[in-house]
Design a protein around this motif. Structure first.
Motif, PDB file in Angstrom:
ATOM      1  N   LEU A  28       0.827  -1.203   0.000  1.00 45.43           N
ATOM      2  CA  LEU A  28       0.000   0.000   0.000  1.00 45.43           C
ATOM      3  C   LEU A  28       0.863   1.256   0.000  1.00 45.43           C
ATOM      4  N   ALA A 350      -7.749   4.764   5.919  1.00 41.96           N
ATOM      5  CA  ALA A 350      -6.382   4.304   5.650  1.00 41.96           C
ATOM      6  C   ALA A 350      -5.908   3.350   6.749  1.00 41.96           C
ATOM      7  N   ALA A 353      -7.381  -0.030   6.179  1.00 41.84           N
ATOM      8  CA  ALA A 353      -6.710  -0.766   5.109  1.00 41.84           C
ATOM      9  C   ALA A 353      -5.366  -1.315   5.582  1.00 41.84           C
ATOM     10  N   TRP A 390      -7.787   1.569   0.542  1.00 41.96           N
ATOM     11  CA  TRP A 390      -6.611   2.443   0.595  1.00 41.96           C
ATOM     12  C   TRP A 390      -6.718   3.559  -0.436  1.00 41.96           C
TER      13      TRP A 390
END
Length: 698
Positions: A28, A350, A353, A390
């Motif tokens: 990510l 975020a 994720a 994300w």
């Protein structure tokens, strides 16, 4: 399974496998780092050239190469994150570093600590992972005596009740600090605490206030040193980021002493990029507007706006565009104009994720995520739900925007500087070989004595320094004239407008002074100075390179004609952030009415008001001259002098050594070594010429 779980592929509250989470987090964070990867490749290329040249360099060139090598290794891009308290600045930094919850995000608004996370940047020494610096004694005493700049302004305005409130708050801060630390209070001032570890509990001891009424044991865990801590530096290694950078988490700016504003100004002045974090639920309140005033002094390319907490919106698919429209209008109104990089997202998404636990999001946050997914411009064909979340969080777009801005900022300038310096090192090394002569060069030696060369250098240096003094004196005088005129015009028009207001409405009317006109004019004057000083610097530095090259030609004869010197880089001209600081006319509080009532008669009022406003305007002008302009002037003089000194040493050294060689007092350089050195220099030249040295945008 609810709609959110079926859409994302996660069960509510499903724990993430540790190995999966770690691998996914790396994947990510790598998204959006393309420009940073390009910087790493260029940096590696230059490091390779330096390594090759070190094997062939003499002692003087080796010292220069080691210095350039050190610059490349030590450099990191400095990014300042600003925003009001509770906008989510710290949470954004945590997800950017892949460490949700690492930095404490519930810092008490009274703390004024700048916490900097250095990503892939080596610590200054040893195995330091965390370093905490305390206020110097004079800094602490200055704050305690006067209440900071707000206290100074309150005194000038005659706001005695405001001053008493500030003094009482200061006494409370000092008393609580002394109660917690006892005799260690005085000993800690000016000290630094270093640790070979960095964890949340440790950081909380230095940056979170804690509960002042808790038992002593509580302070060992949170807030024991927070009153005295001025800066915290944390060092982390994140291989998924190709280029080192530092993220500065500044305190919120709603500080009763304007202490945080001073800290933020200092951070912004030394930063190349600012990320302003806003809360979508309350974007652009009065605190945000104060920040916009501060950031309006920056080039728009130096500003990224991240609108956080869209997970708290009921209908982000519609509301985001409404917020964007309102934000654009406010930015234009305050002189910033259109900002290219405005990113909307959610640090909470975020975090979900990164941890692999999106099912833990509250129901409202889940619904907002699904609503945002309808319109967000994110990849639609990714089978990994964490990747989709994300993208929806806005963090990949933020990372990409950071990479774009960093790639054209100080790393780009550093690469240009190192490349130019290396080309000059190669040219100097070639000149040394030509001066030594020998069986493979066909050159008899040098054509000037050491004394003749010193005389020519002395004349050139004096001429260039005189030209620089003439130009800078003229440009600085023009700047001072424009700054003074802008200040005077603002004072006169403001006083006139205030008198008219009193004549019509009396002292009971509501009056607000808008200093935006002053700031716009001061910024325009400074930008004019920056353009003029940059143009003058480029011309003088180019002349220095050209005429120093002519001296190499004169010393070495026709073979020296092939040597070309690169002009040194013009020093970076910082943004005039002092223009954005709070001044008394920004404070639209009750002190105005009390202050006016104490005066009798328009003329008496006008005289005192004129003095008050003139002093405030003068404080901005003085800070621009003392901190910004003087630094630019000194950096320019230093750049020219270092260039002249370096090549003067080389030229006189060649003249001296060449004459010794011609006199037969030392043998000529060996043919094999001479050939090897030239080959190494040819390789370095080809590598440096292959690099793209794009000019910086003015």
């Amino acid at each position: 399974m609810n709609d959110f779980a079926s859409t994302t592929g996660f069960q509510d509250g499903e724990p993430a496998d540790a190995a999966w989470a770690d691998g996914t987090a790396q994947a990510l964070l790598s998204l959006g780092t393309e420009k940073l990867s390009s910087l790493r490749q260029e940096k590696a290329s230059l490091a390779s050239v330096i390594e090759g040249l070190l094997s062939a360099a003499d002692d003087r060139s080796r010292d220069k190469l080691r210095a350039l090598e050190g610059e490349l290794k030590a450099h990191s891009a400095t990014i300042t994150v600003v925003g009001q308290v509770k906008a989510g600045k710290t949470s954004v930094i945590n997800v950017l570093t892949g460490l949700p919850g690492f930095l404490p995000s519930d810092v008490n608004p009274w703390t004024s600590v700048v916490t900097t996370v250095h990503v892939n940047k080596p610590a200054p020494r040893g195995n330091i992972k965390a370093s905490f610096q305390f206020f110097e004694r004079d800094e602490w005493e200055r704050l305690m005596r006067g209440g900071g700049r707000l206290g100074e302004m309150a005194k000038r305005a005659g706001a005695s009740d405001e001053m008493l409130r500030i003094e009482q708050q200061l006494m409370d801060v000092r008393r609580k600090s002394q109660d917690r630390l006892g005799r260690n209070f005085e000993l800690l001032l000016g000290q630094t605490h270093n640790y070979d570890r960095a964890d949340t509990a440790l950081i909380e001891r230095y940056v979170c206030m804690g509960d002042p009424d808790a038992i002593d044991a509580e302070f060992s865990r949170q807030g024991r040193f927070a009153d005295l801590t001025r800066a915290a530096d944390i060092y982390v290694a994140l291989p998924q980021y190709p280029f080192p950078f530092s993220l500065q988490d500044t305190p919120g700016v709603n500080d009763p002493f304007l202490m945080r504003e001073q800290i933020t100004l200092r951070c912004v002045r030394n930063s190349e990029l600012c990320i302003m974090v806003l809360s979508a639920a309350q974007a652009l309140n009065t605190v945000d507007l104060a920040l916009i005033r501060l950031l309006s002094t920056l080039d728009r390319r130096q500003l990224i706006i991240f609108v956080n907490r869209i997970d708290e919106l009921e209908n982000p698919a519609q509301q985001v565009e409404e917020i964007r429209t309102s934000l654009d209008a406010t930015l234009r109104k305050h002189g910033i104009g259109s900002v290219t990089d405005i990113v909307f997202g959610s640090a909470k998404w975020a975090e979900a994720a990164l941890t692999g636990r999106p099912g833990d999001l509250p129901e409202a946050g889940q619904q907002a995520l699904l609503d945002w997914a309808k319109v967000a411009d994110v990849p639609r064909d990714n089978p990994d739900p964490s990747m989709s979340i994300w993208h929806l969080s806005g963090i990949p777009a933020l990372i990409r925007a950071i990479g774009d801005r960093v790639a054209e900022g100080s790393p780009h300038r550093l690469m240009q500087k190192v490349r130019r310096d290396l080309k000059n090192v190669v040219a100097q090394s070639y000149a040394g070989l030509l001066g030594e002569g020998g069986p493979t060069t066909g050159v008899e030696g040098v054509h000037l004595t050491e004394a003749q060369m010193q005389a020519r250098i002395r004349a050139l240096v004096q001429d260039l320094q005189a030209e620089l003094r003439r130009d800078t004196t003229e440009i600085l005088q023009e700047l001072r004239t424009r700054l003074g005129a802008a200040s005077e015009q603002f004072v006169e028009t403001t006083v006139a407008a205030m008198i008219r207001h009193i004549e019509v409405y009396g002292i009971e009317g509501q009056w607000e002074c808008d200093p935006m006109r002053l700031r716009v004019q001061l910024r325009a004057a400074y930008m004019g100075f920056a353009r003029s000083i940059r143009a003058s610097s480029q011309r003088i530095l180019a002349r220095a390179a050209r005429e120093m090259g002519d001296l190499y030609h004169e010393l070495l004869g026709e073979p020296g004609r092939t040597l070309k010197l690169e002009a040194p880089m013009v020093p970076q001209i910082p943004a005039p952030v002092a223009i954005g600081k709070t001044i008394i006319v920004d404070l639209q509080g009750g002190w105005w009415k009390r202050w006016i009532k104490m005066r009798r008669g328009a003329k008496a009022f006008a005289g005192e008001y004129r003095t008050l406003i003139a002093n405030e305007a003068h404080s901005i002008v003085s800070e621009i001259e003392e901190q910004q302009v003087s630094a630019v002037d000194a950096a320019l003089r230093r750049t020219l002098q270092e260039f002249l000194d370096e090549h003067s040493e080389t030229l006189t050294g060649i003249a001296k050594a060449g004459r010794v060689t011609q006199a037969g007092l030392r043998s000529a350089i060996g043919a094999d070594r001479h050939s090897a050195l030239r080959k190494q220099l040819d390789v370095a030249t080809a590598a440096l010429d292959a690099g793209i040295d794009q000019p910086l945008t003015a």
